[in-house]
Design a protein around this motif. Structure first.
Motif: not given
Lengths: 114, 116
Positions: A83-90, A32-36, B42-44
């Motif tokens: 408004g999409d400017s941000a940091v994106y984490f998977c 399972y994967f999420i984008w934040y 990153e988050l830890h």
């Protein structure tokens, strides 16, 4: 001000263009994967998720693609806006000795030029 | 919008002080988490809880401790703050997922801690 982003890869796009943010995940057992999305000074916000039995999932202006063969995840943002400017984490999720563990990638900074 | 709250949002404190970072959620989630995040990194995961009276250490070693006496409350405590503790601390929660596999976590706004 806050000194951030020095360690992050940065993607710079023009407003209205499409953006593609890539992520390599580490665990072949992840299911399972999420984008934040994380804006400055805020906690991460859920954007879209995908299960490992899918290759593609679409949301509003966003699409996530999953390639399990090469353990690669991408986030496509259509018609990128300021408004999409941000940091994106998977983040990848897997079962780990009795708990479901969510592991975050290192993030990509998206800068949208007006 | 997620109903998860963290206080204080910003804290500047001297070395050796004891501090408690508060986290509360009104969604009735059983699972709660604390993450540490340096700027641009990153988050830890440092602590997590799967329910009342359940707490576990996460992937990153931390000198902090947590407690879970009530479902909605998951405070993090540093007995003696040091400059190396300077960071952002993010609290998150998620519902029990059973076998569905989903583990979407809802995040609070974070506490930015500076130890002088």
């Amino acid at each position: 001000g806050e000194s951030v982003g020095l360690h992050l890869p940065t993607l710079s796009v023009q407003e209205g263009d499409n953006s593609i943010i890539n992520c390599a995940y580490s665990n072949s057992a992840s299911d399972y994967f999420i984008w934040y999305k994380q804006e400055s000074g805020k906690g991460p916000q859920f954007i879209i998720d995908i299960r490992s039995n899918m290759d593609k999932r679409q949301g509003q202006r966003v699409t996530v693609l999953l390639n399990k063969t090469v353990k690669h995840l991408s986030l496509q943002i259509a018609a990128t806006q300021p408004g999409d400017s941000a940091v994106y984490f998977c983040a990848e999720n897997y079962q780990d000795t009795g708990r479901r563990a969510l592991t975050f990638g290192s993030g990509t900074r998206l800068q949208v030029q007006p | 919008e997620a109903d998860i709250y963290q206080t204080p949002r910003y804290l500047v404190i001297g070395t050796g002080k004891k501090i408690t970072l508060e986290c509360s959620q009104t969604m009735g989630h059983d699972k709660m988490y604390w993450y540490q995040q340096d700027p641009g990194m990153e988050l830890h995961l440092i602590h997590y809880s799967y329910g009342v009276n359940s707490t576990e250490k996460g992937d990153l070693s931390s000198e902090s401790t947590v407690s879970r006496i009530r479902t909605e409350h998951f405070p993090l405590t540093l007995e003696s703050a040091r400059p190396s503790h300077t960071s952002q601390y993010l609290c998150a929660s998620s519902p029990l997922t059973g076998t569905s596999g989903r583990n979407e976590q809802f995040f609070g706004p974070g506490t930015r801690l500076t130890v002088l």
